[in-house]
Motif scaffolding. Sequence first.
Motif, mmCIF file in Angstrom:
data_model
loop_
_atom_site.group_PDB
_atom_site.id
_atom_site.type_symbol
_atom_site.label_atom_id
_atom_site.label_comp_id
_atom_site.label_asym_id
_atom_site.label_seq_id
_atom_site.Cartn_x
_atom_site.Cartn_y
_atom_site.Cartn_z
ATOM 1 N N ILE A 83 -4.925 9.870 3.798
ATOM 2 C CA ILE A 83 -4.255 9.317 4.973
ATOM 3 C C ILE A 83 -4.414 7.801 5.022
ATOM 4 O O ILE A 83 -3.444 7.059 5.284
ATOM 5 C CB ILE A 83 -4.816 9.958 6.261
ATOM 6 N N ALA A 84 -5.626 7.310 4.763
ATOM 7 C CA ALA A 84 -5.900 5.876 4.886
ATOM 8 C C ALA A 84 -5.058 5.056 3.918
ATOM 9 O O ALA A 84 -4.459 4.041 4.299
ATOM 10 C CB ALA A 84 -7.389 5.610 4.664
ATOM 11 N N ILE A 85 -4.981 5.474 2.653
ATOM 12 C CA ILE A 85 -4.223 4.677 1.684
ATOM 13 C C ILE A 85 -2.724 4.811 1.912
ATOM 14 O O ILE A 85 -1.960 3.857 1.719
ATOM 15 C CB ILE A 85 -4.607 5.076 0.237
ATOM 16 N N LEU A 86 -2.262 5.977 2.352
ATOM 17 C CA LEU A 86 -0.836 6.138 2.660
ATOM 18 C C LEU A 86 -0.432 5.275 3.854
ATOM 19 O O LEU A 86 0.661 4.696 3.879
ATOM 20 C CB LEU A 86 -0.518 7.604 2.931
ATOM 21 N N MET A 87 -1.301 5.170 4.831
ATOM 22 C CA MET A 87 -1.004 4.335 5.987
ATOM 23 C C MET A 87 -0.979 2.853 5.615
ATOM 24 O O MET A 87 -0.218 2.070 6.184
ATOM 25 C CB MET A 87 -2.026 4.584 7.097
ATOM 26 N N CYS A 88 -1.804 2.466 4.625
ATOM 27 C CA CYS A 88 -1.754 1.080 4.150
ATOM 28 C C CYS A 88 -0.397 0.767 3.536
ATOM 29 O O CYS A 88 0.123 -0.343 3.685
ATOM 30 C CB CYS A 88 -2.861 0.840 3.124
ATOM 31 N N GLY A 89 0.163 1.738 2.825
ATOM 32 C CA GLY A 89 1.486 1.538 2.249
ATOM 33 C C GLY A 89 2.591 1.585 3.278
ATOM 34 O O GLY A 89 3.630 0.939 3.123
#
Length: 429
Positions: A83-89
Amino acid sequence: MLANFASIFSLMLSTLLMMVAFGLQSYVIPVRSVAEDWSTLTVSIFATGYTLGFTLSCVVTPKFVLRVGHIRVFTALMTLLSIAILMCGLIVDWRAWIGFRAVSGFAIAGSYLVVESWLNERVTNENRGLLFSLYLITTMIGTIAGQYLVPLGDPTNTSLFILCGVLFSLALLPTALSSSPMPAAPTQANFDLRALFHRSPVAVVGGFLAGALSGAWLNLGGVFTQKIGLSTSEGATLLAAVLAGSALSQIPIGRASDRMDRRIVMVACGVFGVLSCLAMALAIGGGAWILYALAGCVGMVLFPIYALNVAHANDLAQPDEFVKISSGLMITYGLGTISGPLVVGPVMDAFGPAALFVVLAVYFALYAGYAAWRIGQREQHDGLVAKTDFQATTVLPTPGPDVTNPLAQQEAGPIIEDDTVPEWETQAQ
């Protein structure tokens, strides 16, 4: 032996996939930051969110594992990482990234803790060194492989962020579907930083400086490669050289520290770090292979010095105190990782990318200087207490396998009930 390998195969596969995603994440984040024309100070601010989450997880995650077990916690942490890395994108805003990176730091530290605790329960005294060496190799290969995925995509769009999220999600499958029995429920380890400092000032100060060094490099190393004009493939190679240097030097440094006063080895590592960092700062603009070689030299002492501090503190411990010491030093290390990017970021903005290695040289000088000063304050303690064995650490020093292991104190030895304080404990090392 084959049965031991079979019992941890799914855990190693999950670890490999997790570290591939971690390596990709740790490089694509700074590359995207430079592409967005964010200042190094801005990168340092959301990097601090990551280190805050990492440090908090060392305290909180054992409580979650105690309540619901290793597999459920590991699954939840992998989900948070995705979730964290997808939200960064999805939301490219440095203010939002502070929160996303904090979640990521919390989840990766907890994942390390769960994996190492789980692995520790599966190994025996006869194969512990071999299997943990396999674990260290797995983390190294995964991290380097992940960094080399960046040149295959475009960091300025969402493709690499999505790939990273997919890899984190894949990492939970081997463990979630494994038929191996779950580890036993853990217990929470306590820590006392004041008592730890009284016991071994050099371990506490050295642990903080080791955290500042690794925190600055891990969060700003990718920014450095972009600021000096390296391509993504060249930058990946430079980052890999640092990790390779760390892998090659851990055993020689550990063996040397087992045979002499560990503080002497700390001084030598600090001096070597100063010279390597200054040479790296002067070599910017030279050939890529010169940078790779010097980066390997920096890596030889950048990560292994934390394990020196852990070993030194454990030399001065009662058998039932190893878990408490590991927990306390991890908190100290975490505080150092928070300070590192915040100090280095503004200096890089003011004086350019070479300032990264100048500041790292200052940290190494403080590390060596304090250890040398402590040598002058008190003689070596070898005649008073037997040394513990040096143990290599992963790419990121972690809470260690014993932090959530309920058998740790039983394996270490009986708890000493005698209230008499040993003579060596009354004098801080």
